[in-house]
Scaffold this active site. Structure first.
Site, PDB file in Angstrom:
ATOM      1  N   LYS A 147      -3.464  -7.813   3.598  1.00 46.72           N
ATOM      2  CA  LYS A 147      -2.399  -8.761   3.253  1.00 46.72           C
ATOM      3  C   LYS A 147      -2.660 -10.139   3.845  1.00 46.72           C
ATOM      4  O   LYS A 147      -2.345 -11.149   3.227  1.00 46.72           O
ATOM      5  CB  LYS A 147      -1.029  -8.243   3.714  1.00 46.72           C
ATOM      6  CG  LYS A 147      -0.483  -7.118   2.849  1.00 46.72           C
ATOM      7  CD  LYS A 147       1.005  -6.937   3.043  1.00 46.72           C
ATOM      8  CE  LYS A 147       1.561  -5.923   2.050  1.00 46.72           C
ATOM      9  NZ  LYS A 147       3.002  -5.749   2.178  1.00 46.72           N
ATOM     10  N   LYS A 156      -4.845  -0.412  -5.096  1.00 46.23           N
ATOM     11  CA  LYS A 156      -3.514   0.181  -5.280  1.00 46.23           C
ATOM     12  C   LYS A 156      -2.611  -0.690  -6.168  1.00 46.23           C
ATOM     13  O   LYS A 156      -2.651  -1.917  -6.076  1.00 46.23           O
ATOM     14  CB  LYS A 156      -2.922   0.356  -3.874  1.00 46.23           C
ATOM     15  CG  LYS A 156      -1.431   0.467  -3.781  1.00 46.23           C
ATOM     16  CD  LYS A 156      -0.959   0.534  -2.346  1.00 46.23           C
ATOM     17  CE  LYS A 156      -0.119  -0.679  -2.012  1.00 46.23           C
ATOM     18  NZ  LYS A 156       1.085  -0.411  -1.250  1.00 46.23           N
ATOM     19  N   LYS A 159       3.760  -3.949  -6.286  1.00 54.54           N
ATOM     20  CA  LYS A 159       4.807  -4.706  -6.966  1.00 54.54           C
ATOM     21  C   LYS A 159       4.731  -6.194  -6.679  1.00 54.54           C
ATOM     22  O   LYS A 159       5.322  -6.997  -7.385  1.00 54.54           O
ATOM     23  CB  LYS A 159       6.194  -4.151  -6.613  1.00 54.54           C
ATOM     24  CG  LYS A 159       6.541  -4.164  -5.133  1.00 54.54           C
ATOM     25  CD  LYS A 159       7.977  -3.702  -4.940  1.00 54.54           C
ATOM     26  CE  LYS A 159       8.140  -2.687  -3.833  1.00 54.54           C
ATOM     27  NZ  LYS A 159       7.775  -3.150  -2.493  1.00 54.54           N
TER      28      LYS A 159
HETATM   29  P1  ATP Z   1       4.126  -4.691  -1.575  1.00 59.74           P
HETATM   30  O1  ATP Z   1       3.141  -4.792  -2.695  1.00 59.74           O
HETATM   31  O2  ATP Z   1       5.241  -5.662  -1.680  1.00 59.74           O
HETATM   32  O3  ATP Z   1       3.485  -4.644  -0.239  1.00 59.74           O
HETATM   33  P2  ATP Z   1       4.350  -1.945  -2.330  1.00 59.74           P
HETATM   34  O4  ATP Z   1       4.438  -1.932  -3.818  1.00 59.74           O
HETATM   35  O5  ATP Z   1       3.068  -1.532  -1.711  1.00 59.74           O
HETATM   36  O6  ATP Z   1       4.829  -3.328  -1.756  1.00 59.74           O
HETATM   37  P3  ATP Z   1       6.183  -0.782  -0.458  1.00 59.74           P
HETATM   38  O7  ATP Z   1       7.569  -1.241  -0.456  1.00 59.74           O
HETATM   39  O8  ATP Z   1       5.301  -1.343   0.595  1.00 59.74           O
HETATM   40  O9  ATP Z   1       5.511  -1.020  -1.861  1.00 59.74           O
HETATM   41  O10 ATP Z   1       6.078   0.792  -0.388  1.00 59.74           O
HETATM   42  C1  ATP Z   1       7.075   1.704  -0.746  1.00 59.74           C
HETATM   43  C2  ATP Z   1       6.509   3.099  -0.860  1.00 59.74           C
HETATM   44  O11 ATP Z   1       5.759   3.215  -2.080  1.00 59.74           O
HETATM   45  C3  ATP Z   1       5.539   3.494   0.241  1.00 59.74           C
HETATM   46  O12 ATP Z   1       5.803   4.825   0.628  1.00 59.74           O
HETATM   47  C4  ATP Z   1       4.186   3.391  -0.374  1.00 59.74           C
HETATM   48  O13 ATP Z   1       3.269   4.287   0.213  1.00 59.74           O
HETATM   49  C5  ATP Z   1       4.482   3.767  -1.805  1.00 59.74           C
HETATM   50  N1  ATP Z   1       3.554   3.134  -2.724  1.00 59.74           N
HETATM   51  C6  ATP Z   1       3.433   1.811  -2.947  1.00 59.74           C
HETATM   52  N2  ATP Z   1       2.512   1.567  -3.881  1.00 59.74           N
HETATM   53  C7  ATP Z   1       2.011   2.777  -4.264  1.00 59.74           C
HETATM   54  C8  ATP Z   1       1.027   3.196  -5.205  1.00 59.74           C
HETATM   55  N3  ATP Z   1       0.372   2.332  -5.929  1.00 59.74           N
HETATM   56  N4  ATP Z   1       0.787   4.514  -5.345  1.00 59.74           N
HETATM   57  C9  ATP Z   1       1.473   5.411  -4.595  1.00 59.74           C
HETATM   58  N5  ATP Z   1       2.413   5.087  -3.697  1.00 59.74           N
HETATM   59  C10 ATP Z   1       2.696   3.795  -3.519  1.00 59.74           C
END
Ligand code: ATP
Ligand code: LTN
Length: 334
Positions: free
Chosen positions: A114, A196, A199
């Site tokens: 990040k 990954k 969002k």
């Molecule tokens: P950001 O991109 O804003 O960092 P994020 O999409 O990674 O956010 P988080 O809010 O950080 O989402 O994570 C929420 C939950 O979703 C966590 O348990 C994380 O492990 C899971 N998660 C996020 N993205 C994925 C993905 N692509 N596949 C599986 N699990 C995910």
């Protein structure tokens, strides 16, 4: 009756939740309600570790709360609350900052990823993100932390911080374990399938949001990056794009990879992408209807958020107070 174990997890309101969040985390959370005492938090203080627009963050906090309820999380059964409504999180984060090492935080791979994307002005908060996450978990004496694979390192650090605190100052925190149970899949980006799905990705075509309409979902899948060998075979290393689509299709249909390969034997990529897009869109239809209903009922959301925050505050305060006393922080009786 035997006391149920405590499950704690959180999600940042940093964008509209994706199918990655759903299949990797939220879908599991709903099922956990049957076997654990669950707490689910909207981590808005984590969201501000990277720049946010205030009006959007405010709006997304409500939307995220409504979306959690729409997935099937029941706020009468589980504790669902907004992180900033419980000041104990910030305070315990500070206390833990004073027992955590720079070296420990420097090793975190999420920070490395990040911070690279932030250019020159990286916030101290981004570096400290895992300590706030540790505070979240430890305040509620959680036993398990259901998260996607990407968060494993953070939960392990939380365990190390808790263990050191307990050894130095006396038993204060329960040691938590990461929990990937059930599906626990990692969904990758549709545009860079080795990365990954996230969002907060700048490219909207890289993710499918839970609120995208059917046409958008199908369009995004049609544009998904794949190889050119035109065979639908699961091979994460050599065919990351197609393997990711197989994985997504498997989450929606509960079929395994072999079954999917057979189903699409001889079928071209175009038709396969369409089939995946349609199955995802159909799968999300009910959730989207429920989401709209919850979001339209602002007074219900306010009531649940308030109730959640009050209960969370009283639980969190007990642990915070214990940690303060262990450290020699005085508490003057009011
Ligand atoms: P950001 O991109 O804003 O960092 P994020 O999409 O990674 O956010 P988080 O809010 O950080 O989402 O994570 C929420 C939950 O979703 C966590 O348990 C994380 O492990 C899971 N998660 C996020 N993205 C994925 C993905 N692509 N596949 C599986 N699990 C995910
Ligand atoms: N960093 C987490 C979100 C999060 C979290 C937590 C998860 C914040 N606090 C406490 C579990 C427990 C993520 O999932 N990306």
């Amino acid at each position: 009756m035997e006391k149920r174990k405590i499950a704690y997890s959180a999600i940042q309101p940093s964008g509209t939740f994706t199918i990655g969040n759903y299949f990797g985390a939220l879908k599991n959370w709903v099922k956990l309600q049957d076997d654990f005492d669950c707490l689910f938090c909207i981590a808005n203080l984590h969201a501000i570790t990277v720049p946010q627009v205030a009006a959007e963050l405010r709006k997304r906090t409500y939307e995220s709360y409504a979306l959690l309820l729409a997935t099937g999380i029941n706020p009468e059964e589980s504790l669902v609350y907004v992180q900033s409504e419980v000041p104990a999180h910030s305070e315990l984060c500070w206390l833990l900052n004073c027992t955590t090492y720079m070296g420990e935080l420097s090793r975190m791979t999420q920070y490395k990823d990040k911070s690279q994307r932030q250019g020159k002005n990286i916030r101290v908060g981004l570096f400290d993100y895992p300590v706030l996450m540790a505070a979240d978990i430890l305040l509620y004496q959680a036993n398990i932390v259901p998260v996607g694979e990407d968060q494993k390192q953070h939960v392990e650090l939380c365990r190390d911080i808790a263990e050191r605190f307990n050894n130095t100052y006396g038993n204060t925190f329960t040691l938590p374990e990461p929990y990937f149970g059930l599906a626990g899949k990692k969904i990758n980006s549709l545009q860079t399938p080795t990365k990954k799905m996230s969002k907060s990705d700048d490219n909207v075509n890289s993710y499918v949001s839970l609120l995208d309409n059917k046409d958008t979902i199908i369009r995004k899948f049609k544009r998904a990056v794949t190889d050119s060998d035109n065979r639908i075979i699961y091979d994460r290393e050599n065919k990351p794009g197609i393997s990711n689509l197989i994985e997504i299709y498997s989450c929606v249909t509960d079929k395994d990879n072999d079954q999917i390969e057979k189903e699409f034997e001889g079928v071209g990529y175009g038709d396969f992408k369409l089939a995946v897009g349609e199955s995802v869109a159909n799968h999300l239809e009910d959730l989207q209807i429920r989401y709209k209903e919850f979001l339209a009922d602002k007074s219900y959301l306010d009531k649940m958020m308030k109730q959640g925050a009050e209960t969370a505050q009283s639980v969190a305060y007990r642990t915070l107070s214990k940690a303060r006393r262990r450290l020699g922080i005085i508490e003057i009786k009011k």
